[in-house]
Write a protein that holds these residues in place. Structure first.
Motif, PDB file in Angstrom:
ATOM      1  N   SER A  64       0.839  -1.189   0.000  1.00 25.30           N
ATOM      2  CA  SER A  64       0.000   0.000   0.000  1.00 25.30           C
ATOM      3  C   SER A  64       0.877   1.242   0.000  1.00 25.30           C
ATOM      4  O   SER A  64       1.918   1.261   0.690  1.00 25.30           O
ATOM      5  N   PRO A  65       0.520   2.300  -0.724  1.00 31.36           N
ATOM      6  CA  PRO A  65       1.304   3.534  -0.634  1.00 31.36           C
ATOM      7  C   PRO A  65       1.425   4.055   0.793  1.00 31.36           C
ATOM      8  O   PRO A  65       2.477   4.585   1.174  1.00 31.36           O
ATOM      9  N   MET A  66       0.368   3.884   1.599  1.00 31.24           N
ATOM     10  CA  MET A  66       0.412   4.395   2.970  1.00 31.24           C
ATOM     11  C   MET A  66       1.389   3.591   3.828  1.00 31.24           C
ATOM     12  O   MET A  66       2.179   4.162   4.583  1.00 31.24           O
ATOM     13  N   ALA A 120       0.779  11.645   1.344  1.00 35.37           N
ATOM     14  CA  ALA A 120       0.866  11.315   2.770  1.00 35.37           C
ATOM     15  C   ALA A 120       1.982  12.100   3.433  1.00 35.37           C
ATOM     16  O   ALA A 120       1.800  12.684   4.516  1.00 35.37           O
ATOM     17  N   TRP A 121       3.157  12.120   2.820  1.00 35.10           N
ATOM     18  CA  TRP A 121       4.274  12.862   3.400  1.00 35.10           C
ATOM     19  C   TRP A 121       3.953  14.346   3.535  1.00 35.10           C
ATOM     20  O   TRP A 121       4.284  14.973   4.548  1.00 35.10           O
ATOM     21  N   SER A 122       3.297  14.916   2.521  1.00 36.56           N
ATOM     22  CA  SER A 122       2.936  16.333   2.581  1.00 36.56           C
ATOM     23  C   SER A 122       1.936  16.595   3.703  1.00 36.56           C
ATOM     24  O   SER A 122       2.043  17.592   4.430  1.00 36.56           O
ATOM     25  N   LEU A 130      -5.492  15.013   4.445  1.00 33.29           N
ATOM     26  CA  LEU A 130      -5.110  14.032   3.438  1.00 33.29           C
ATOM     27  C   LEU A 130      -6.279  13.827   2.484  1.00 33.29           C
ATOM     28  O   LEU A 130      -7.382  13.447   2.904  1.00 33.29           O
ATOM     29  N   SER A 131      -6.059  14.068   1.219  1.00 35.67           N
ATOM     30  CA  SER A 131      -7.132  13.950   0.238  1.00 35.67           C
ATOM     31  C   SER A 131      -6.545  13.518  -1.092  1.00 35.67           C
ATOM     32  O   SER A 131      -6.285  14.344  -1.982  1.00 35.67           O
ATOM     33  N   MET A 142      -6.718  10.642   7.947  1.00 40.23           N
ATOM     34  CA  MET A 142      -5.469  10.763   8.676  1.00 40.23           C
ATOM     35  C   MET A 142      -5.721  11.498   9.996  1.00 40.23           C
ATOM     36  O   MET A 142      -5.401  12.690  10.151  1.00 40.23           O
ATOM     37  N   PRO A 143      -6.302  10.818  10.998  1.00 37.34           N
ATOM     38  CA  PRO A 143      -6.479  11.439  12.317  1.00 37.34           C
ATOM     39  C   PRO A 143      -5.119  11.785  12.930  1.00 37.34           C
ATOM     40  O   PRO A 143      -4.107  11.137  12.645  1.00 37.34           O
TER      41      PRO A 143
END
Length: 358
Positions: A64-66, A120-122, A130-131, A142-143
C-alpha cells in the motif's frame, strides 16, 4: 560519479555497511529478492554515519502507498536523512500470484502510487487534510493520532526502476531518479532510457538537473577462476532475464529478438540449464564487464561515462579491503557528465528521435 555497493543479507548488514563506508562507497543498496529490503537497512543505518542507504528495489505494487510511506518516513528519520527509496513494479505474475495483489496498468499505477505516498508525506509535514483519490488508490483519512513524529530531513528521495519507455517516462515525471535494470546495455540507456526520462521531466515542467541515473553491469573479475565462475553465473542471469517478454525490446534493439523468443520457450518448459548455453560472447559483452581487476575501472568508464550519475559495483570476495578502496576510487574518476550532460536541459533533444515514443 558516485559508487554504490550491495548490502547483503540481514546477518551481513552491519558488517558490510561498515566495510562499504570504510572503502569509500557513497551508498549501499538492499534488494528484495528473497528477503525484506528494509530490515537490513535499519541495521546499516545504526552501524554507519555518512553512507547513503537505499532499496534497489522494493516492490511497490505488492504494498500500500500508505504502509510504504510510514516505512520510508521512519527510515529517513532513523538514518538522519540518508535513506533513498528505490521502487520497482515487478511483473504481473509475481504481483498477482506471489503477492496476491491487484494488477492494473503498471505505468499509470506506479505513477499514482508515488503521488499517493507524496500526498501522505505532505499531509504529515504541513498538516493539510489528506485527500488523495485516484484510479488505483484512495487515501482520505489521517487522524492526528496516526501522524508520525516529525523530523528535519524531509521526505526521502524516490528512485524508480524500469526497462520499458512507459515506466521510464513515469520515473522522469514523478521520481527523483532512475534505477537502470541489471538487464540493460549502454546502447539501451543512450537510445531509450535517457530520452524517455527527458520526456517525463518535460511533462512535469522540469529538466534533468539533479536527477540521478543509477546504472551497473554484470561483473566478472578477480582471479582467473573467479572470472570463469563469474562468466557462468552471468550467462545464467542474462538467459533468465532475457526469457521475460517484457525485457525483450532490449534484445531486439541489438538484433537478438529470436534469442529472447527461444529463451521464453525454454523457460516455460523448465529447461533452465540449457538456456545459459545460448548466451554467446557478443551478448555477454553487451551486458557485462569481464576483466581482471586492474582493467575494471576503464571498462566501466568506457561503458557508462555520460550515461549515469551513479554506478553500482560489487567486487568479488577475493579482493582485499585496500584493493576495493582503490578500485572504488578509480571508478569514481569516471567523468560525471551524467544524464544532464547527455541530453541537455528542458527543451533540448527531441526524445522521439531516439526511440522513446510508444
Amino acid at each position: 560519479m558516485k559508487i554504490d555497493g550491495a548490502l547483503g543479507t540481514l546477518e551481513q548488514a552491519t558488517r558490510s555497511a561498515r566495510a562499504a563506508q570504510e572503502a569509500g562507497y557513497d551508498g549501499v543498496w538492499a534488494s528484495e529478492v528473497n528477503q525484506d529490503p528494509f530490515l537490513p537497512l535499519t541495521l546499516a543505518a545504526d552501524a554507519t554515519s555518512t553512507i547513503e542507504l537505499g532499496t534497489s528495489i522494493a516492490v511497490a505494487l505488492s504494498r500500500s502507498p500508505m504502509s510504504l510511506a510510514y516505512t520510508a518516513h521512519d527510515l529517513a528519520r532513523f538514518s538522519g536523512g540518508r535513506f533513498v527509496l528505490g521502487l520497482g513494479s515487478q511483473v504481473k505474475a509475481h504481483i498477482t500470484r506471489r503477492f496476491s495483489m491487484p494488477w492494473g496498468r503498471p505505468g499509470p499505477q506506479m505513477r499514482e502510487f508515488i503521488l499517493a505516498m507524496r500526498a501522505a508525506w505532505s499531509s504529515w509535514a504541513d498538516g493539510t487534510p489528506l485527500s488523495f483519490e485516484g484510479e488505483y488508490y484512495r487515501h482520505t483519512l489521517m487522524p492526528p493520532t496516526f501522524v508520525p513524529a516529525p523530523h528535519p530531513y524531509g521526505p526521502p528521495r524516490v528512485l524508480l526502476a524500469g526497462v520499458g519507455d512507459v515506466m521510464t517516462r513515469v520515473a522522469g515525471e514523478v521520481a527523483d531518479g532512475f534505477l537502470c535494470h541489471g538487464f540493460t546495455t549502454a546502447r539501451w540507456i543512450r537510445e531509450h532510457t535517457l530520452p524517455a526520462l527527458a520526456e517525463g521531466r518535460r511533462r512535469a515542467g522540469l529538466d534533468l538537473a539533479g536527477f540521478d541515473v543509477v546504472a551497473g553491469a554484470f561483473l566478472a573479475t578477480g582471479t582467473e577462476q573467479e572470472i570463469v565462475e563469474g562468466l557462468a553465473t552471468i550467462r545464467g542471469q542474462i538467459s533468465f532475464y532475457g526469457s521475460t517478454p517484457a525485457y525483450r525490446p532490449v534484445l531486439e534493439l541489438h538484433g537478438w529478438g529470436d534469442l529472447g523468443a527461444e529463451l521464453t520457450v525454454l523457460s516455460k518448459q523448465n529447461r533452465w540449464a540449457e538456456m545459459a548455453g545460448l548466451i554467446d560472447d557478443d551478448v555477454v559483452e553487451a551486458f557485462a564487464v569481464v576483466a581482471p581487476p586492474a582493467e575494471v575501472p576503464a571498462r566501466f568508464a568506457e561503458r557508462f561515462a555520460g550515461l549515469a550519475t551513479r554506478l553500482s559495483f560489487t567486487p568479488p570476495p577475493s579482493l582485499g579491503a585496500d584493493e576495493v578502496r582503490e578500485m572504488v576510487s578509480a571508478i569514481r574518476a569516471v567523468p560525471a557528465v551524467g544524464a544532464v550532460g547527455a541530453l541537455g536541459a528542458l527543451g533540448g533533444a527531441d526524445p522521439t528521435t531516439s526511440g522513446a515514443a510508444l
